[in-house]
Design an enzyme around this catalytic site. Structure first.
Site, PDB file in Angstrom:
ATOM      1  N   GLU A   1       0.822  -1.213   0.000  1.00 30.83           N
ATOM      2  CA  GLU A   1       0.000   0.000   0.000  1.00 30.83           C
ATOM      3  C   GLU A   1       0.861   1.271   0.000  1.00 30.83           C
ATOM      4  O   GLU A   1       1.120   1.852   1.054  1.00 30.83           O
ATOM      5  CB  GLU A   1      -0.938   0.027   1.216  1.00 30.83           C
ATOM      6  CG  GLU A   1      -1.880   1.237   1.192  1.00 30.83           C
ATOM      7  CD  GLU A   1      -2.750   1.367   2.434  1.00 30.83           C
ATOM      8  OE1 GLU A   1      -3.662   2.217   2.433  1.00 30.83           O
ATOM      9  OE2 GLU A   1      -2.518   0.627   3.410  1.00 30.83           O
TER      10      GLU A   1
ATOM     11  N   LYS B   1      -2.713  -2.129  -2.919  1.00 34.85           N
ATOM     12  CA  LYS B   1      -3.751  -1.235  -2.406  1.00 34.85           C
ATOM     13  C   LYS B   1      -3.316   0.184  -2.731  1.00 34.85           C
ATOM     14  O   LYS B   1      -2.316   0.674  -2.205  1.00 34.85           O
ATOM     15  CB  LYS B   1      -3.951  -1.416  -0.901  1.00 34.85           C
ATOM     16  CG  LYS B   1      -5.052  -0.506  -0.331  1.00 34.85           C
ATOM     17  CD  LYS B   1      -5.441  -0.897   1.084  1.00 34.85           C
ATOM     18  CE  LYS B   1      -6.504   0.045   1.641  1.00 34.85           C
ATOM     19  NZ  LYS B   1      -7.016  -0.364   2.964  1.00 34.85           N
TER      20      LYS B   1
END
Length: 293
Positions: A175, A212
Site C-alpha cells: 500500500e 492497495k
C-alpha cells in the site's frame, strides 16, 4: 482453513475488502466519528476496548458477509480478541466466510523526498509466525509529492517487506498511498505505476502480491498492474473521500475493488439502535459493493 479457497476468493470473489485496521494513531479519530469521545475512555486499554466493540458490531451485522465483503484487514491487537468465543480471524473465515488480513506496519517516518517511508517493523518474523488463520498482510507508506527518488524508495521498501511476508507463506498487500490532496497527485501516480511494474517484474514464480492504491486521477491507470501475473488483485483505498465520492471514482476503474475504512464506517454511531446501525452499514456496504463489481 483452506489457503487455496481463500486465494480463489481473493482472485475471483465479487465484493470488496473491509479495512478494520485502525491502529493506536488512528483509533481516537475513528472513535470520535463513531460518537465515542476521548472523555469516554481513560486509558489506551479502554480506548482499544471501545474500538473492538465497534469492529465486532460491524462484523456481526447481517450484511457483513462474503456475499459482498470478501476480505477484512485487522489490527494486530485484534488477533487476540474474540467474537462469540472465537478469535476474530477464525470467526471471520469460519463463520462469515471472509478472508482475514493483518496490518503489520508500525506507522510512518517523517516526510523526506516528498514521501513517508514505513518505520522499522521489529519482530516481523515472529508476528507472522503467530498470525494464525491469517491469509495475508497489509503495509502502508504515503507519497505526498511527485518526487521520483522518494517514490522509488517507497516502492523498494514495500517490496522488500513483501518478500519477507511471502517467505512466511502469506500474501502481502502493498500500500503506497498517494495523498489525495497532493498538488502533483497525477504525476506522482505515473511515477508510482512505473516503479510498481518494475518491481513486479523482479518477483519470481509464486511470489504473488496484492496492491492497495489511491483512486487514480486517470481512470484505469493501474490496469496493467492488475493484469500482471504476480498480482492477485488491485484494491483501492478511500483516502479521505466521502463514501459517495470514493464509490463514484471506484466505478470508473474497472479492475479495482474497494478496501475502504472511513468510507465503510461513514454515518455509523454508537448511539444508534441496532436496527439503525445495521441499516446505515448495509447502505454503505451496498454502495461499495456496487462500485467494486
Amino acid at each position: 482453513m483452506s489457503k487455496a479457497e481463500q486465494r480463489e476468493q481473493m482472485i475471483n470473489g465479487a465484493g470488496f475488502i473491509a479495512a478494520l485496521d485502525q491502529s493506536g494513531g488512528s483509533t481516537p479519530k475513528a472513535l470520535a466519528l463513531y460518537g465515542v469521545q476521548p472523555s469516554d475512555y481513560g486509558s489506551d486499554e479502554e480506548m482499544f476496548a471501545e474500538i473492538q466493540k465497534m469492529r465486532a458490531r460491524i462484523i456481526l451485522a447481517d450484511d457483513f458477509t462474503r456475499d459482498k465483503v470478501i476480505g477484512a484487514i485487522l489490527f494486530e491487537r485484534t488477533l487476540s480478541e474474540e467474537i462469540d468465543g472465537r478469535k476474530v480471524a477464525d470467526y471471520l473465515w469460519s463463520v462469515k466466510g471472509i478472508v482475514p488480513f493483518l496490518k503489520i506496519d508500525k506507522g510512518l517516518e517523517d516526510t523526506a523526498n516528498g514521501v513517508q517511508l514505513m518505520k522499522p517493523i521489529p519482530g516481523l518474523a515472529e508476528t507472522l509466525a503467530k498470525a494464525e488463520g491469517v491469509f495475508g498482510t497489509k503495509e502502508r507508506s504515503v507519497i505526498h509529492e511527485a518526487n521520483a527518488e522518494g517514490i522509488a524508495a517507497v516502492v523498494k521498501q514495500q517490496f522488500d517487506v513483501a518478500r519477507e511476508v511471502i517467505a512466511a507463506g502469506m500474501v502481502p498487500i502493498i500500500e503506497p498511498e498517494v495523498n489525495i490532496k497532493s498538488d502533483t497527485k497525477a504525476e506522482a501516480e505515473d511515477i508510482l505505476k512505473a516503479e510498481i511494474l518494475k518491481n513486479l517484474d523482479e518477483l519470481g514464480e509464486g511470489q504473488d502480491v496484492m496492491l492497495k492504491l489511491t483512486l487514480p486521477s486517470k481512470a484505469n491507470l493501474y490496469d496493467e498492474a492488475a493484469d500482471h501475473p504476480r498480482v492477485l488483485r488491485v484494491v483501492a483505498l478511500s483516502g479521505g473521500y466521502s463514501t459517495d465520492q470514493a464509490c463514484d471514482l471506484l466505478a470508473q476503474n474497472g479492475k479495482m475493488i474497494a478496501s475502504f475504512s472511513r468510507a465503510l464506517t461513514e454515518g455509523l454511531s454508537k448511539q444508534q439502535s441496532d436496527a439503525e446501525f445495521n441499516a446505515a452499514l448495509g447502505s454503505n456496504i451496498a454502495k461499495i459493493y456496487r462500485a467494486s463489481v
